[in-house]
Design an enzyme around this catalytic site. Structure first.
Site, short mmCIF file in Angstrom:
data_model
loop_
_atom_site.label_atom_id
_atom_site.label_comp_id
_atom_site.label_asym_id
_atom_site.label_seq_id
_atom_site.Cartn_x
_atom_site.Cartn_y
_atom_site.Cartn_z
N ALA A 277 0.83 -1.22 0.00
CA ALA A 277 0.00 0.00 0.00
C ALA A 277 0.86 1.27 0.00
O ALA A 277 1.91 1.28 0.63
CB ALA A 277 -0.90 0.00 1.23
N ASP A 297 -0.89 -6.08 2.26
CA ASP A 297 -0.54 -5.02 3.21
C ASP A 297 -1.26 -5.33 4.51
O ASP A 297 -2.38 -5.83 4.52
CB ASP A 297 -0.91 -3.62 2.71
CG ASP A 297 -0.05 -2.55 3.41
OD1 ASP A 297 0.98 -2.13 2.83
OD2 ASP A 297 -0.39 -2.17 4.55
N ASP A 323 -0.46 -9.82 7.41
CA ASP A 323 0.88 -9.54 7.90
C ASP A 323 1.84 -10.45 7.12
O ASP A 323 1.72 -11.68 7.19
CB ASP A 323 0.94 -9.84 9.41
CG ASP A 323 2.28 -9.44 10.02
OD1 ASP A 323 3.31 -9.55 9.33
OD2 ASP A 323 2.28 -9.02 11.19
N ASP A 342 9.08 -4.01 0.14
CA ASP A 342 9.25 -2.56 0.36
C ASP A 342 8.85 -2.29 1.80
O ASP A 342 7.76 -1.79 2.09
CB ASP A 342 8.35 -1.82 -0.64
CG ASP A 342 8.59 -0.32 -0.64
OD1 ASP A 342 9.64 0.12 -0.13
OD2 ASP A 342 7.73 0.41 -1.16
N CYS A 395 12.86 3.36 2.14
CA CYS A 395 13.07 4.79 1.81
C CYS A 395 13.86 5.41 2.96
O CYS A 395 13.55 6.49 3.42
CB CYS A 395 11.76 5.50 1.53
SG CYS A 395 10.53 5.37 2.84
C1 SAM Z 1 6.97 1.79 2.39
S1 SAM Z 1 5.29 1.43 2.52
C2 SAM Z 1 4.98 0.62 1.01
C3 SAM Z 1 4.84 1.55 -0.18
C4 SAM Z 1 4.37 0.82 -1.42
N1 SAM Z 1 5.25 -0.29 -1.76
C5 SAM Z 1 4.26 1.73 -2.61
O1 SAM Z 1 5.18 1.83 -3.41
O2 SAM Z 1 3.22 2.39 -2.75
C6 SAM Z 1 5.31 0.09 3.63
C7 SAM Z 1 3.97 -0.59 3.80
O3 SAM Z 1 4.19 -1.76 4.59
C8 SAM Z 1 3.02 -2.02 5.30
N2 SAM Z 1 3.40 -2.98 6.36
C9 SAM Z 1 3.99 -2.72 7.55
N3 SAM Z 1 4.21 -3.86 8.21
C10 SAM Z 1 3.75 -4.87 7.43
C11 SAM Z 1 3.68 -6.28 7.57
N4 SAM Z 1 4.14 -6.88 8.67
N5 SAM Z 1 3.13 -7.00 6.57
C12 SAM Z 1 2.65 -6.39 5.46
N6 SAM Z 1 2.68 -5.05 5.28
C13 SAM Z 1 3.23 -4.30 6.24
C14 SAM Z 1 2.55 -0.67 5.75
O4 SAM Z 1 1.17 -0.68 6.05
C15 SAM Z 1 2.89 0.19 4.52
O5 SAM Z 1 1.77 0.33 3.70
#
Ligand code: SAM
Length: 442
Positions: A277, A297, A323, A342, A395
């Site tokens: 997300a 996500d 997760d 990511d 990032c």
């Molecule tokens: C850096 S953002 C991703 C941005 C996305 N890849 C984009 O380009 O639009 C990191 C994402 O990881 C999600 N996140 C955090 N912990 C997570 C987990 N344990 N499993 C899956 N998603 C996770 C967060 O909700 C967040 O949306």
């Protein structure tokens, strides 16, 4: 010394002696109105909210007031430590009330960026103060801002603390200096600057040359960057972009566009985007090849934005709220040929877009992020096919989340090979990102 020269402003002395009980409403197109909206958002950030959430509360406001408040709130938070040090010098007792404090921070920012309108800014800030705490801070706001204007040069040159001079937390600066003994001033300067607006052309709907021509016809100056990217000379509202709602282009930093370039997806592959997300990188992968993409996500609200973004672009994926670490809950056991991880991170590479992050983070959050990243990477690895590639991305510019994380993983995982690694430091054209492309032995 800055603090010893503080003018003692007793706020009872400065309080406006008589006020109407119910002041007339502020005009929505006034600076006072935007200052008030911005102050409320900044106060929410000082209380622990993130800035986009704080600004989301303005959804019902007129567009121009929202835009002005956004600029004020971002600007005030970008230079928060400077504003706070100035207030410490200008007010004898620390101002405990968050909204008047935030209003002053926003007004100080506006005074710096619109010096020609200084007296209007002060008057409008006083008007805005009239709507806070029954107007109890009007006198204080007036006195502080007028004192600032009188003593500006002396006050600014008296700012000696690291945080106030560099607009970053001290612990953050310490980490940057250690990791980048030569490059840290450039990283800090980029983090304090205004981000450019960059687009990614949806190559399924339009070529980049065609889109550049459409921008030129709309009077929007732009140039190409990377393989699918375009940098605009000046930021634009998305509704001014040709065909934005028809999915011709997306807003995405060129540094973020490196992810799809590095992961080299090909038609027919099973691909996982494990932290997807709001779907920027997922969409880019889908624009580049007909892959079967699973987008995970953990955050249901954010995951809905993946669907919205893919829908606008005419793309499709299997979107799941899960997760990534709980593999048994979401994996069907069929390996992926490509994985994008990511992972959640400090966002230390994108502070110019998210200036609130600098002040919301604490130093020990970094170890917390590193632990989560390690768990996500470790959980995803078994889902990667032999010969497949996993792109680990952040990032961040902190090595603990990047090179050190990947070095630890490689030391523990005999079948992993590092085939590419990039640390992009934030600079004019792009934000800061880290990428490590890992391949699994056959
Ligand atoms: C850096 S953002 C991703 C941005 C996305 N890849 C984009 O380009 O639009 C990191 C994402 O990881 C999600 N996140 C955090 N912990 C997570 C987990 N344990 N499993 C899956 N998603 C996770 C967060 O909700 C967040 O949306």
């Amino acid at each position: 010394m800055l603090h010893s020269s503080a003018i003692s402003l007793s706020y009872s002395r400065l309080r406006t002696p008589s006020r109407p009980a119910a002041p007339p409403a502020l005009a929505a197109d006034s600076l006072a109105y935007s200052l008030l909206l911005a102050a409320r958002a900044v106060a929410a950030v000082l209380g622990g909210s993130n800035l986009p959430d704080a600004l989301a509360g303005h959804a019902g406001e007129p567009a121009a007031a929202r835009a002005a408040a956004q600029d004020l709130a971002y600007g005030a938070l970008r230079r928060f430590a400077q504003g706070d040090a100035l207030l410490a010098a200008l007010i004898a007792r620390p101002l405990a009330q968050p909204e008047p404090r935030a209003l002053l921070l926003c007004a100080l920012y506006r005074l710096e960026t619109r010096p020609e309108a200084a007296h209007t800014v002060v008057d409008q800030a006083v008007e805005a103060a009239g709507r806070l705490a029954n107007g109890a801070f009007r006198g204080l706001v007036n006195g502080v801002l007028r004192n600032y204007l009188r003593r500006r040069d002396e006050l600014l040159s008296g700012l000696t603390g690291d945080e106030a001079r560099h607009w970053h937390p001290a612990w953050w600066l310490r980490r940057l200096r250690t990791a980048y003994p030569d490059a840290w001033p450039g990283i800090v300067a980029a983090g304090n600057g205004l981000p450019p607006m960059a687009l990614r052309v949806n190559r399924r709907r339009c070529s980049r040359d065609d889109y550049l021509a459409q921008l030129a016809a709309a009077g929007i100056a732009a140039r190409p960057t990377g393989t699918d990217g375009i940098l605009l000379d000046r930021p634009q509202p998305v509704d001014a972009l040709p065909g934005f709602f028809a999915g011709l282009a997306s807003v995405q930093d060129p540094g973020a566009q490196r992810a799809a370039e590095l992961l080299d997806v090909a038609a027919g592959q099973r691909v996982l985007d494990a932290c997807a997300a709001p779907g920027g990188k997922a969409a880019h992968l889908l624009e580049r090849a007909d892959v079967a993409l699973t987008a995970l996500d953990v955050d249901a609200r954010r995951a809905r934005r993946i669907e919205e973004n893919l829908g606008r672009l005419g793309l499709a994926a299997t979107v799941r709220v899960a997760d990534a670490r709980q593999v048994r809950k979401w994996w069907d056991g069929v390996p992926f040929e490509r994985i994008l991880a990511d992972v959640p991170c400090s966002a230390s590479g994108v502070v110019r877009r998210h200036p609130d992050a600098k002040w919301l983070r604490r130093e020990d959050d970094i170890a917390g992020f590193a632990a989560t990243q390690r768990q996500i990477l470790g959980a995803l690895w078994p889902t990667l096919a032999p010969g497949g590639k996993l792109l680990y991305a952040t990032c961040s510019v902190f090595p603990e989340e990047n090179q050190e994380q990947v070095a630890g993983f490689l030391a523990a995982e005999a079948r992993a090979e590092l085939v590419a690694e990039e640390q992009l430091l934030p600079q004019g054209d792009h934000d800061g990102f880290y990428y490590a492309l890992l391949q699994k032995a056959r």
